[in-house]
Every structure is written in structure tokens, then in C-alpha cells.
Design a protein around this motif. Structure first.
Motif, PDB file in Angstrom:
ATOM      1  N   GLN A 215     -28.027   2.110   6.513  1.00  0.00           N
ATOM      2  CA  GLN A 215     -26.726   1.581   6.571  1.00  0.00           C
ATOM      3  C   GLN A 215     -25.501   2.464   5.005  1.00  0.00           C
ATOM      4  O   GLN A 215     -24.168   2.492   5.639  1.00  0.00           O
ATOM      5  N   THR A 216     -26.280   2.462   4.448  1.00  0.00           N
ATOM      6  CA  THR A 216     -25.389   3.600   3.052  1.00  0.00           C
ATOM      7  C   THR A 216     -24.872   4.958   3.899  1.00  0.00           C
ATOM      8  O   THR A 216     -23.506   5.605   3.803  1.00  0.00           O
ATOM      9  N   GLY A 217     -25.394   5.249   4.825  1.00  0.00           N
ATOM     10  CA  GLY A 217     -25.327   6.745   5.456  1.00  0.00           C
ATOM     11  C   GLY A 217     -23.870   6.742   6.628  1.00  0.00           C
ATOM     12  O   GLY A 217     -23.617   7.070   6.249  1.00  0.00           O
ATOM     13  N   CYS A 218     -24.242   4.932   7.294  1.00  0.00           N
ATOM     14  CA  CYS A 218     -23.242   5.554   8.020  1.00  0.00           C
ATOM     15  C   CYS A 218     -21.857   4.823   7.219  1.00  0.00           C
ATOM     16  O   CYS A 218     -21.103   5.240   8.121  1.00  0.00           O
ATOM     17  N   VAL A 219     -21.956   4.328   6.233  1.00  0.00           N
ATOM     18  CA  VAL A 219     -20.735   3.614   5.417  1.00  0.00           C
ATOM     19  C   VAL A 219     -19.658   4.653   4.386  1.00  0.00           C
ATOM     20  O   VAL A 219     -19.102   5.137   5.538  1.00  0.00           O
ATOM     21  N   ASN A 220     -21.339   6.021   4.694  1.00  0.00           N
ATOM     22  CA  ASN A 220     -20.323   7.036   4.393  1.00  0.00           C
ATOM     23  C   ASN A 220     -19.848   7.884   5.290  1.00  0.00           C
ATOM     24  O   ASN A 220     -18.942   8.740   5.097  1.00  0.00           O
ATOM     25  N   GLY A 238     -13.975   2.421  12.730  1.00  0.00           N
ATOM     26  CA  GLY A 238     -14.494   0.825  13.360  1.00  0.00           C
ATOM     27  C   GLY A 238     -15.123   0.600  13.400  1.00  0.00           C
ATOM     28  O   GLY A 238     -16.718  -0.887  12.944  1.00  0.00           O
ATOM     29  N   ALA A 239     -16.062   1.309  14.445  1.00  0.00           N
ATOM     30  CA  ALA A 239     -18.108   0.946  15.592  1.00  0.00           C
ATOM     31  C   ALA A 239     -19.222   1.124  13.819  1.00  0.00           C
ATOM     32  O   ALA A 239     -19.319   0.391  13.688  1.00  0.00           O
ATOM     33  N   LEU A 240     -18.405   2.406  13.530  1.00  0.00           N
ATOM     34  CA  LEU A 240     -19.137   2.160  12.114  1.00  0.00           C
ATOM     35  C   LEU A 240     -19.676   1.223  10.940  1.00  0.00           C
ATOM     36  O   LEU A 240     -20.339   0.444  10.781  1.00  0.00           O
ATOM     37  N   TYR A 241     -18.182   0.669  10.421  1.00  0.00           N
ATOM     38  CA  TYR A 241     -18.358  -0.969   9.870  1.00  0.00           C
ATOM     39  C   TYR A 241     -18.955  -1.567  10.653  1.00  0.00           C
ATOM     40  O   TYR A 241     -19.123  -2.355   9.365  1.00  0.00           O
TER      41      TYR A 241
END
Length: 325
Positions: A215-220, A238-241
Motif C-alpha cells: 500500500q505504500t507503493g500504491c500511495v507513492n 483517486g482510485a489508488l488512494y
């Protein structure tokens, strides 16, 4: 046969033979655990935490598994005891579970014990011993241990600095499916540290990190996409967040709140922004509490409310958010 219920739950959760059904899986795990199946209790605890972020429910299931003699249950329960998540913090007891599990050759228990040694939590800090244990566990096939070994080798923690060897280990771990390793390597290509700067490769590695569930990778990845001006990138951001927020990654909820408040998707939605910030603050992310305090103090997006200003600021301060104090 309560063990049969546990097996049926695994099939349902994984979608083997039919469409995945987490609700049915949970029901079977509960039946199995209640009937004295230690694996059923372990599966229930992990499902409750990973799918629902129900720490108290997970602790109840895992402690029951531990009582039933499950080394895996005791080790997982130890993790909650170490963090004080859903149960009173008890580091010595957690360490005792790790030590007992490791003596029984349960590798995740050895991994947790090595982590504790690396950080000096509940045992004397010994980075060299931790590095040696990570190497042993990596050779036994534990992917997380390979990642830890690579990071220690790369940074020179607990032994000589071996940048090339460490980076090679992390690249291999990324190829083998570890999202955190992909993120580590992505950061190096993004910043040009040790390797030539390659933003395109960094972006691909971030995408792989996110796809692997980091999830840190997704936020980055979302943060990188947010710098683009096209609407498609904003929607993807937005979808990733939202994905990370739903998985309990509270900084993602806060970042998404900024976007919906500012109308980045075509229209401002202050109510949703407040709901997202509240969720993040309730989850322990102090800056979100500070944003709520400021929102009610400025009176721009919501009516001024001094009581709410003080209440949200107090919560943010308690969570270590300096500006809220």
C-alpha cells in the motif's frame, strides 16, 4: 468435523471451485474455531484483520488458536501483543512466543525474533545477529528475510556495506513477488541512487509494487500520478488512494480528502472530505485530525465551530501531530 469447516473456509476465501465468498469463509472459520480447530482460529484471525481491520476480533481468534497449541497462532498473537493492537501491550510475552516458535522451527517466529533483535525491542539490540538470522531464513526460502537482508547489506547495517549485493537481493525479491522490495528499488531509480536515474523504470516498479499489494507503493504511485494535469491521471490517483484507504492506510484517506475537497474530480465534496479525514483521524493519523481542526477554524468549507477546533486539535496532538498542539 471442525477441521473440514476450516478447509471449506479456505476454499471459499480463495475462490477455489466457486466464486470467492469471504462472508461464507468467515462463517466456516468461526464454526471451526468454536469447535476447537486451531487452524480455523488462525484463518479467522487473519481474515478479520486483513479484510476488516478488526484487531480485537483477530486477537480473540489468535489467542484461542494459541491456547489450542498452534505455534502459528501464538506467533501472530505475539505480533498484536508487541504492538499493543487490540490488546494490552506485552512485549516480553510476545518475545516468549517468538522464541518458543523459533525453537519449534516455525520460520515466521524466527523472523519476528530477528526483527526484535534488529530494533532492540524486548531483547538487546544486535544488528549483526539479526543480519545473520535473516541470511539463514532467506536460504530457507522466507522472502521477507531476503528483503531484510538486502536492505541491511545495502545500508551496511550489522556488517559491511555491500551495495551491489544488497540491491541484487532486493531486485530478486521484487521479481519473486515482494512489493516492498519493488518500492525500495523504485526509489533508487527515481533518485538515481547507486543506479542511473530512470524515472520510467521507477514508475514501472511502483506499479508492480502496488499490484503486489504494497500500500505504500500504491500511495507513492498515486502521488507521482497526482503531479500530472490530465483528468485520467487524476481519476487513477483517486482510485489508488481509495483502494489504500479501504485497506486501512490512513494517509491515503487524508490525501483523497484533499482531492475531493478541492474538486479535483469535477466538483467539490466537503462532506466526503470530512468523512475521509474523520476515518483517517480515527485510525490514528494525526495530520488528518489537524486538518479537521483547521477546517472548522477557518469556516470556509464548514461553519466555524470552536469546540470542534479544540477537540480535533487535541486528538491530533495526542497522536503526535505537532502543529495541532
Amino acid at each position: 468435523d471442525h477441521h473440514a469447516c476450516a478447509r471449506a473456509g479456505v476454499m471459499q476465501q480463495a475462490g477455489l471451485g466457486a466464486q470467492a465468498n469471504a462472508v461464507a469463509a468467515e462463517a466456516n472459520y468461526r464454526k471451526a474455531c468454536k469447535g476447537g480447530s486451531a487452524p480455523g482460529c488462525v484463518f479467522l484471525g487473519k481474515l478479520l484483520y486483513r479484510a476488516k481491520r478488526d484487531s480485537a476480533g483477530a486477537v480473540a481468534a489468535l489467542s484461542r488458536a494459541c491456547e489450542l497449541g498452534s505455534v502459528a497462532g501464538c506467533t501472530s498473537y505475539g505480533g498484536f501483543l508487541q504492538d499493543g493492537d487490540g490488546v494490552a501491550k506485552d512485549v516480553p510475552r510476545a518475545i516468549s512466543f517468538y522464541e518458543k516458535g523459533c525453537k519449534a522451527d516455525y520460520l515466521p517466529a524466527c523472523l519476528n525474533l530477528a526483527f526484535a533483535r534488529l530494533q532492540g525491542v524486548g531483547v538487546p539490540r544486535d544488528a549483526a545477529a539479526a543480519r545473520g538470522e535473516f541470511r539463514r531464513l532467506c536460504k530457507r526460502g522466507l522472502l521477507q528475510a531476503c528483503v531484510n537482508l538486502g536492505a541491511q547489506s545495502f545500508k551496511g547495517v550489522g556488517g559491511p556495506k555491500q551495495v551491489d549485493e544488497g540491491l541484487a537481493q532486493l531486485k530478486k525479491a521484487c521479481e519473486d513477488g515482494h512489493g516492498g522490495a519493488c518500492r525500495f528499488v523504485a526509489d533508487r531509480f527515481e533518485k538515481g541512487l547507486v543506479v542511473p536515474r530512470d524515472p520510467s523504470r521507477a514508475a514501472r516498479l511502483r506499479a508492480r509494487s502496488c499490484a503486489l499489494g504494497d500500500q505504500t507503493g500504491c500511495v507513492n504511485l498515486a502521488f507521482a500520478l497526482s503531479k500530472r494535469s490530465d483528468f485520467k491521471s487524476r481519476l487513477r490517483t483517486g482510485a489508488l488512494y481509495l483502494q489504500s484507504c479501504d485497506k486501512g492506510y490512513h494517509i491515503a484517506c487524508s490525501n483523497l480528502a484533499n482531492m475531493v475537497r478541492d474538486g479535483r474530480f469535477g466538483g467539490r465534496d466537503v462532506d466526503w472530505a470530512v468523512a475521509l479525514l474523520t476515518r483517517a483521524c480515527d485510525g490514528g493519523f494525526g495530520p488528518a485530525c489537524g486538518k479537521l481542526s483547521a477546517l472548522y477554524g477557518l469556516g470556509k468549507d464548514a461553519p466555524k465551530d470552536p469546540a470542534k477546533v479544540r477537540a480535533w486539535a487535541a486528538r491530533g496532538c495526542k497522536l503526535g501531530h505537532g502543529p495541532s498542539c
